[in-house]
Design a protein around this motif. Structure first.
Motif, PDB file in Angstrom:
ATOM      1  N   LYS A 186       0.839  -1.207   0.000  1.00  0.00           N
ATOM      2  CA  LYS A 186       0.000   0.000   0.000  1.00  0.00           C
ATOM      3  C   LYS A 186       0.875   1.259   0.000  1.00  0.00           C
ATOM      4  O   LYS A 186       0.567   2.265  -0.635  1.00  0.00           O
ATOM      5  CB  LYS A 186      -0.913   0.015   1.224  1.00  0.00           C
ATOM      6  CG  LYS A 186      -2.043  -0.992   1.138  1.00  0.00           C
ATOM      7  CD  LYS A 186      -3.231  -0.534   1.980  1.00  0.00           C
ATOM      8  CE  LYS A 186      -4.504  -1.242   1.578  1.00  0.00           C
ATOM      9  NZ  LYS A 186      -4.580  -2.616   2.056  1.00  0.00           N
ATOM     10  N   ILE A 187       1.978   1.190   0.739  1.00  0.00           N
ATOM     11  CA  ILE A 187       2.902   2.326   0.776  1.00  0.00           C
ATOM     12  C   ILE A 187       3.533   2.515  -0.610  1.00  0.00           C
ATOM     13  O   ILE A 187       3.640   3.639  -1.105  1.00  0.00           O
ATOM     14  CB  ILE A 187       3.993   2.116   1.860  1.00  0.00           C
ATOM     15  CG1 ILE A 187       3.336   1.976   3.238  1.00  0.00           C
ATOM     16  CG2 ILE A 187       5.001   3.262   1.863  1.00  0.00           C
ATOM     17  CD1 ILE A 187       4.282   1.554   4.358  1.00  0.00           C
ATOM     18  N   GLU A 188       3.885   1.432  -1.231  1.00  0.00           N
ATOM     19  CA  GLU A 188       4.475   1.508  -2.576  1.00  0.00           C
ATOM     20  C   GLU A 188       3.483   2.085  -3.586  1.00  0.00           C
ATOM     21  O   GLU A 188       3.862   2.887  -4.447  1.00  0.00           O
ATOM     22  CB  GLU A 188       4.946   0.121  -3.024  1.00  0.00           C
ATOM     23  CG  GLU A 188       6.235  -0.304  -2.335  1.00  0.00           C
ATOM     24  CD  GLU A 188       6.601  -1.767  -2.555  1.00  0.00           C
ATOM     25  OE1 GLU A 188       7.686  -2.154  -2.114  1.00  0.00           O
ATOM     26  OE2 GLU A 188       5.789  -2.504  -3.164  1.00  0.00           O
ATOM     27  N   TYR A 190       1.120   4.201  -2.943  1.00  0.00           N
ATOM     28  CA  TYR A 190       1.043   5.638  -2.674  1.00  0.00           C
ATOM     29  C   TYR A 190       2.244   6.344  -3.301  1.00  0.00           C
ATOM     30  O   TYR A 190       2.091   7.357  -3.998  1.00  0.00           O
ATOM     31  CB  TYR A 190       0.991   5.903  -1.162  1.00  0.00           C
ATOM     32  CG  TYR A 190       0.999   7.385  -0.840  1.00  0.00           C
ATOM     33  CD1 TYR A 190      -0.191   8.100  -0.745  1.00  0.00           C
ATOM     34  CD2 TYR A 190       2.204   8.080  -0.689  1.00  0.00           C
ATOM     35  CE1 TYR A 190      -0.181   9.455  -0.494  1.00  0.00           C
ATOM     36  CE2 TYR A 190       2.219   9.441  -0.437  1.00  0.00           C
ATOM     37  CZ  TYR A 190       1.024  10.132  -0.338  1.00  0.00           C
ATOM     38  OH  TYR A 190       1.039  11.476  -0.108  1.00  0.00           O
ATOM     39  N   GLU A 191       3.417   5.810  -3.071  1.00  0.00           N
ATOM     40  CA  GLU A 191       4.644   6.443  -3.554  1.00  0.00           C
ATOM     41  C   GLU A 191       4.668   6.560  -5.078  1.00  0.00           C
ATOM     42  O   GLU A 191       5.187   7.528  -5.637  1.00  0.00           O
ATOM     43  CB  GLU A 191       5.877   5.652  -3.067  1.00  0.00           C
ATOM     44  CG  GLU A 191       6.119   5.823  -1.578  1.00  0.00           C
ATOM     45  CD  GLU A 191       7.189   4.886  -1.024  1.00  0.00           C
ATOM     46  OE1 GLU A 191       7.560   5.048   0.148  1.00  0.00           O
ATOM     47  OE2 GLU A 191       7.628   3.983  -1.761  1.00  0.00           O
ATOM     48  N   MET A 194       2.758   9.801  -6.332  1.00  0.00           N
ATOM     49  CA  MET A 194       3.082  11.132  -5.818  1.00  0.00           C
ATOM     50  C   MET A 194       3.533  12.066  -6.934  1.00  0.00           C
ATOM     51  O   MET A 194       4.217  11.642  -7.848  1.00  0.00           O
ATOM     52  CB  MET A 194       4.221  11.028  -4.795  1.00  0.00           C
ATOM     53  CG  MET A 194       3.800  10.456  -3.473  1.00  0.00           C
ATOM     54  SD  MET A 194       5.222   9.904  -2.501  1.00  0.00           S
ATOM     55  CE  MET A 194       6.102  11.409  -2.330  1.00  0.00           C
ATOM     56  N   PRO A 195       3.191  13.376  -6.839  1.00  0.00           N
ATOM     57  CA  PRO A 195       3.736  14.330  -7.813  1.00  0.00           C
ATOM     58  C   PRO A 195       5.262  14.469  -7.643  1.00  0.00           C
ATOM     59  O   PRO A 195       5.783  14.185  -6.564  1.00  0.00           O
ATOM     60  CB  PRO A 195       3.030  15.643  -7.460  1.00  0.00           C
ATOM     61  CG  PRO A 195       2.538  15.483  -6.068  1.00  0.00           C
ATOM     62  CD  PRO A 195       2.303  14.015  -5.861  1.00  0.00           C
ATOM     63  N   ALA A 196       5.919  14.912  -8.691  1.00  0.00           N
ATOM     64  CA  ALA A 196       7.391  14.949  -8.700  1.00  0.00           C
ATOM     65  C   ALA A 196       7.965  15.823  -7.583  1.00  0.00           C
ATOM     66  O   ALA A 196       9.018  15.528  -7.036  1.00  0.00           O
ATOM     67  CB  ALA A 196       7.881  15.453 -10.047  1.00  0.00           C
ATOM     68  N   TRP A 197       7.268  16.923  -7.253  1.00  0.00           N
ATOM     69  CA  TRP A 197       7.824  17.850  -6.254  1.00  0.00           C
ATOM     70  C   TRP A 197       7.729  17.318  -4.837  1.00  0.00           C
ATOM     71  O   TRP A 197       8.432  17.776  -3.949  1.00  0.00           O
ATOM     72  CB  TRP A 197       7.140  19.210  -6.323  1.00  0.00           C
ATOM     73  CG  TRP A 197       5.645  19.172  -6.163  1.00  0.00           C
ATOM     74  CD1 TRP A 197       4.707  19.159  -7.152  1.00  0.00           C
ATOM     75  CD2 TRP A 197       4.899  19.130  -4.930  1.00  0.00           C
ATOM     76  NE1 TRP A 197       3.434  19.110  -6.628  1.00  0.00           N
ATOM     77  CE2 TRP A 197       3.525  19.097  -5.268  1.00  0.00           C
ATOM     78  CE3 TRP A 197       5.257  19.123  -3.582  1.00  0.00           C
ATOM     79  CZ2 TRP A 197       2.511  19.044  -4.312  1.00  0.00           C
ATOM     80  CZ3 TRP A 197       4.250  19.075  -2.616  1.00  0.00           C
ATOM     81  CH2 TRP A 197       2.899  19.035  -2.990  1.00  0.00           C
ATOM     82  N   GLN A 198       6.833  16.355  -4.642  1.00  0.00           N
ATOM     83  CA  GLN A 198       6.600  15.845  -3.289  1.00  0.00           C
ATOM     84  C   GLN A 198       7.706  14.857  -2.955  1.00  0.00           C
ATOM     85  O   GLN A 198       8.029  14.509  -1.914  1.00  0.00           O
ATOM     86  CB  GLN A 198       5.217  15.183  -3.213  1.00  0.00           C
ATOM     87  CG  GLN A 198       4.758  14.887  -1.774  1.00  0.00           C
ATOM     88  CD  GLN A 198       3.496  14.045  -1.721  1.00  0.00           C
ATOM     89  OE1 GLN A 198       2.774  13.936  -2.697  1.00  0.00           O
ATOM     90  NE2 GLN A 198       3.235  13.425  -0.590  1.00  0.00           N
TER      91      GLN A 198
END
Lengths: 198, 472
Positions: A186-188, A190-191, A194-198
């Protein structure tokens, strides 16, 4: 982490509001790199008259003969405010406290307690006032039951609430890091989004 | 859907939210230092676990370092052991460390923003309660304990209970000479020391929007002093201007995309909060704490309160205990309280604007013969800039000691401690019993008032000092 289900023990009343973590464990004892060795310094400035911790302050409640062996701390509102130092609950635990009862706790301190297996019990102000009164009138042994979420005294029973997951973790001594590592997919996910800046 | 800024930050970081589990959120940035990390590293190693995102983790040395020397050994054996442990752990786990003598070294909540490690729309954590500072950029930022540090190391996530929301609006403009420190102390004076426990607060209103980024950091820094989980200020053009080009801030197209996304980071005008507090900026005066919690605060042109001023029995008892500890008598004029120590520094007030404000007051004056005063810049970058601008020389000429960056006397983990009975005008964030040294007495003030008090030897009404400065 030790499992916590039910505990019967002696209450020591510390009738002060806004007890901060600087009081619980002053900064000069934070230079250790271990989780142990803090109990002897618990409430140092209030507990000892000297800086080396050799001379007990007879006025401080923890030093009174009748409260030796106490395992339940009855505290004033906003207990554990200030610094995030987990050394504070480590010191309380090593001293022998398994339960802390107050009308309110600071957020970080509360989370730290749950994470190391101390049960923080929140009761309404009226109940706290009664418990203080009874503890001052005579020694009070009470039963704190996490499973039933109750505090039982000789004369009354109080219900308390605790988040279901906190209760589950305390009851089962859950390794919370291990628990989350089981959700790595689940963490993967999410990752990956993510947008590039985050 | 109409939502608050906190709700937006929360929603964009939720990994899993189930009925029977505390929600799991992603952590974008993990800041660490020597005091609250060693046990987390030790457990990680004990369980043979990997550190999930070393590149999202940044370390600095700040809490127990010497402010007189960049030698690790200068802060004593215990501190040196912690500092070496941090060095070893950072090397082993591949974490970037700003150690002693590094140009980026400094107080963790000063370097985060100045290096562009602090970004809007992110979740930032650190094993330090003043992580709330970073909320000034519209980041959800909060302090955590060491077990949570370990959790972030291993998973880059945290389990968090969703907080309630509080809107704190400061309407209109503050009077000239009123600082960000006065604003936040006035807010805490209204709420009391636990008034926002369980809440994430959002500061807004004209007086907040008018603040510079550094002033916003001062406000958000002290959110934890009235119990808030975090403090937030919606990012705006000032935020983006501040961050643009900073070392670790996004660049090029990624920057453009970031700013586009960050512009959405504000509470919708119809958004409902769980609680509201409104202050009129023009009513805020220069603040001084008189007690042993930051909520025990009054204005400089006032007097030490009496227990009889409080109807709440707990507040009354706290007042009695505080007056005894502080060695103060009810009714004493605040400006009649003599001080013998001054500390200008800490993650609340050690940035370049703070030093400029203090130096403007100190310029051409002399520290009172009865006062020892130190100035501790928040970072090496702040130190270098202050030296380049001549501020350091102004302080030195006036009789202040000019030190190396670190947390210093804010918590007194190094040798910058007060002794029993010392009374200090301090720009830090906590006036707890024994915080700056056993038996010491701390009064929290702005950098301007700290400098003015150093010169006068007692608290002064800044409006009179200001007119002297302008007249000179």
């Amino acid at each position: 982490m030790e499992k916590f289900n039910q505990h019967h023990g002696l209450v020591v009343p510390l009738d002060t509001a806004n007890v901060d973590t600087d009081q619980i464990i002053p900064k000069q004892f934070l230079q250790k790199t271990t989780r142990t060795g803090f109990g002897q310094h618990l409430f140092h400035d209030r507990r000892y008259l000297d800086n080396l911790g050799n001379e007990n302050n007879p006025e401080f409640v923890l030093n009174k003969p009748q409260y030796q062996g106490a395992s339940i701390l009855l505290a004033g509102e906003n207990f554990g405010c200030g610094s995030s130092r987990e050394h504070a609950p480590w010191a309380l635990q090593e001293y022998g406290f398994l339960v802390i009862i107050a009308s309110s706790f600071a957020d970080i301190f509360y989370a730290n307690c749950i994470n190391i297996g101390i049960l923080p019990v929140i009761l309404p102000e009226e109940a706290i006032a009664t418990l203080f009164q009874q503890s001052k009138e005579g020694l009070q042994h009470i039963t704190v039951d996490l499973v039933a979420s109750t505090v039982k005294t000789a004369s009354a029973q109080y219900d308390f609430t605790i988040a279901p997951f906190h209760k589950y973790c305390l009851e089962n001594g859950v390794d919370s890091v291990g628990w989350t590592l089981n959700k790595i997919a689940k963490i993967e996910d999410y990752e990956a989004k993510m947008p590039a800046w985050q | 859907m109409v939502t608050t800024l906190y709700e937006k930050l929360w929603q964009s970081h939720i990994i899993e939210e189930k009925a029977d589990e505390t929600p799991l959120i992603f952590v974008d940035r993990h800041l660490i230092h020597e005091v609250t990390s060693p046990q987390a590293f030790a457990n990680l190693k004990f369980h043979n676990r990997v550190l999930r995102h070393p590149e999202r983790t940044i370390a600095t040395m700040d809490h127990n370092i010497s402010t007189r020397s960049i030698e690790i050994n200068a802060a004593g054996e215990g501190a040196a052991n912690q500092l070496r442990t941090l060095e070893k752990n950072c090397k082993e786990f591949g974490i970037e460390l700003f150690g002693m003598g590094h140009k980026n070294q400094g107080v963790v909540h000063v370097i985060g923003p100045e290096l562009g490690l602090t970004l809007p729309g992110t979740v930032i954590v650190c094993g330090d309660s003043h992580t709330s500072t970073h909320g000034a950029f519209g980041a959800l930022a909060f302090g955590i304990g060491t077990s949570e540090v370990e959790h972030v190391f291993a998973t880059q996530t945290l389990r968090q209970t969703k907080a309630k929301t509080m809107k704190i609006e400061v309407k209109g403009q503050v009077a000239p000479g009123i600082s960000a420190k006065d604003i936040i102390l006035a807010i805490i004076g209204k709420t009391g020391s636990a008034g926002a426990t369980g809440y994430v607060v959002e500061y807004c209103g004209e007086a907040i929007e008018s603040l510079t980024m550094e002033e916003r950091m001062t406000v958000c820094n002290m959110s934890v002093e009235f119990g808030a989980k975090a403090g937030l200020i919606a990012p705006d053009a000032k935020t983006f201007d501040y961050l643009k080009g900073k070392d670790y801030a996004p660049k090029g197209e990624v920057w453009q995309q970031a700013v586009e996304d960050w512009q959405q980071l504000k509470s919708d005008s119809e958004a409902k909060f769980d609680s509201y507090l409104t202050l009129e900026a023009k009513e805020i005066k220069t603040q001084v704490t008189w007690g042993t919690t930051p909520g025990q605060v009054t204005q400089v042109d006032s007097v030490v309160p009496s227990p009889d001023d409080f109807t709440d029995p707990v507040e009354r008892e706290s007042c009695i205990a505080a007056l005894k500890y502080m060695g103060l008598t009810a009714g004493t004029k605040i400006t009649d309280i003599a001080i013998n120590k001054v500390f200008i520094g800490s993650c609340t007030n050690s940035r370049i604007e703070d030093l400029r404000a203090a130096a403007a007051v100190a310029k051409g004056k002399k520290v009172s013969a009865t006062v020892d005063a130190i100035v501790v810049p928040g970072s090496y970058r702040v130190k270098e800039q202050a030296e380049a601008e001549g501020l350091a020389q102004t302080f030195i000429d006036a009789g202040f000691e000019w030190r190396l960056p670190g947390c210093s006397m804010c918590l007194g983990m190094n040798d910058d401690v007060l002794t029993h009975g010392d009374r200090c005008a301090s720009t830090s964030n906590r006036n707890f019993e024994g915080r700056q040294g056993r038996g010491s007495r701390t009064h929290l003030v702005s950098p301007e008032l700290a400098a003015a008090s150093a010169i006068a030897g007692h608290f002064v009404d800044l409006t009179s000092i200001n007119s002297q400065v302008q007249g000179a």
